[in-house]
Write a protein that holds these residues in place. Structure first.
Motif, PDB file in Angstrom:
ATOM      1  N   GLY A   9       0.790  -1.227   0.000  1.00  0.00           N
ATOM      2  CA  GLY A   9       0.000   0.000   0.000  1.00  0.00           C
ATOM      3  C   GLY A   9       0.820   1.274   0.000  1.00  0.00           C
ATOM      4  O   GLY A   9       0.273   2.360   0.172  1.00  0.00           O
ATOM      5  N   ARG A  10       2.131   1.164  -0.190  1.00  0.00           N
ATOM      6  CA  ARG A  10       2.990   2.347  -0.204  1.00  0.00           C
ATOM      7  C   ARG A  10       3.032   2.943  -1.597  1.00  0.00           C
ATOM      8  O   ARG A  10       3.052   2.223  -2.586  1.00  0.00           O
ATOM      9  N   SER A  13       6.741   7.423  -3.862  1.00  0.00           N
ATOM     10  CA  SER A  13       7.506   8.421  -3.112  1.00  0.00           C
ATOM     11  C   SER A  13       7.758   7.977  -1.674  1.00  0.00           C
ATOM     12  O   SER A  13       8.831   8.240  -1.119  1.00  0.00           O
ATOM     13  N   GLN A  14       6.795   7.302  -1.065  1.00  0.00           N
ATOM     14  CA  GLN A  14       7.001   6.792   0.297  1.00  0.00           C
ATOM     15  C   GLN A  14       8.100   5.728   0.314  1.00  0.00           C
ATOM     16  O   GLN A  14       8.951   5.705   1.210  1.00  0.00           O
ATOM     17  N   THR A  15       8.088   4.854  -0.680  1.00  0.00           N
ATOM     18  CA  THR A  15       9.091   3.798  -0.750  1.00  0.00           C
ATOM     19  C   THR A  15      10.478   4.385  -0.993  1.00  0.00           C
ATOM     20  O   THR A  15      11.461   3.949  -0.389  1.00  0.00           O
ATOM     21  N   ILE A  16      10.560   5.389  -1.847  1.00  0.00           N
ATOM     22  CA  ILE A  16      11.847   6.034  -2.113  1.00  0.00           C
ATOM     23  C   ILE A  16      12.373   6.711  -0.852  1.00  0.00           C
ATOM     24  O   ILE A  16      13.550   6.607  -0.515  1.00  0.00           O
ATOM     25  N   CYS A  35       9.660  -3.015  -3.060  1.00  0.00           N
ATOM     26  CA  CYS A  35       9.079  -1.979  -2.194  1.00  0.00           C
ATOM     27  C   CYS A  35       8.512  -2.575  -0.909  1.00  0.00           C
ATOM     28  O   CYS A  35       8.571  -1.952   0.149  1.00  0.00           O
ATOM     29  N   CYS A  36       7.964  -3.777  -0.980  1.00  0.00           N
ATOM     30  CA  CYS A  36       7.372  -4.391   0.215  1.00  0.00           C
ATOM     31  C   CYS A  36       8.446  -4.703   1.264  1.00  0.00           C
ATOM     32  O   CYS A  36       8.202  -4.538   2.466  1.00  0.00           O
TER      33      CYS A  36
END
Length: 96
Positions: A9-10, A13-16, A35-36
């Motif tokens: 659910g990210r 930009s949140q993952t980066i 990303c997970c």
């Protein structure tokens, strides 16, 4: 990676941001980690920081409660100011 991951659910930009915080941005870009995985590690890191902050604040509060402050009289301590001499100023004793 799409705009929002369907598993964690990210957003991208949140993952980066999480990858940069963890120092894994290059690995995310090269595909070593997904990303997970980054989001899971970032959440673990945040949880560890918050727990450490909570423990530290509890220790500070415990120490504050144990400390007994007693009122004593005022103590005057002489303080010497180390001011540099200005080259163009001469004291009264230099005028003679």
């Amino acid at each position: 990676m799409a705009d929002k991951c369907t598993n964690c659910g990210r957003t991208a930009s949140q993952t980066i941001a999480d990858a940069k915080t963890l120092g894994l941005f290059e690995e995310l870009q090269s595909g070593v980690y997904k990303c997970c995985q980054i989001s899971e590690w970032a959440d673990e890191q945040w949880l560890a920081w918050f727990q450490a902050i909570e423990e530290d604040s509890g220790r500070v509060e415990d120490n504050m409660l144990c400390t007994k402050f007693t009122e004593r009289g005022l103590v005057l301590v002489p303080v010497r100011f180390n001011r540099p001499q200005v080259p163009w100023y001469r004291g009264a004793e230099d005028l003679r």
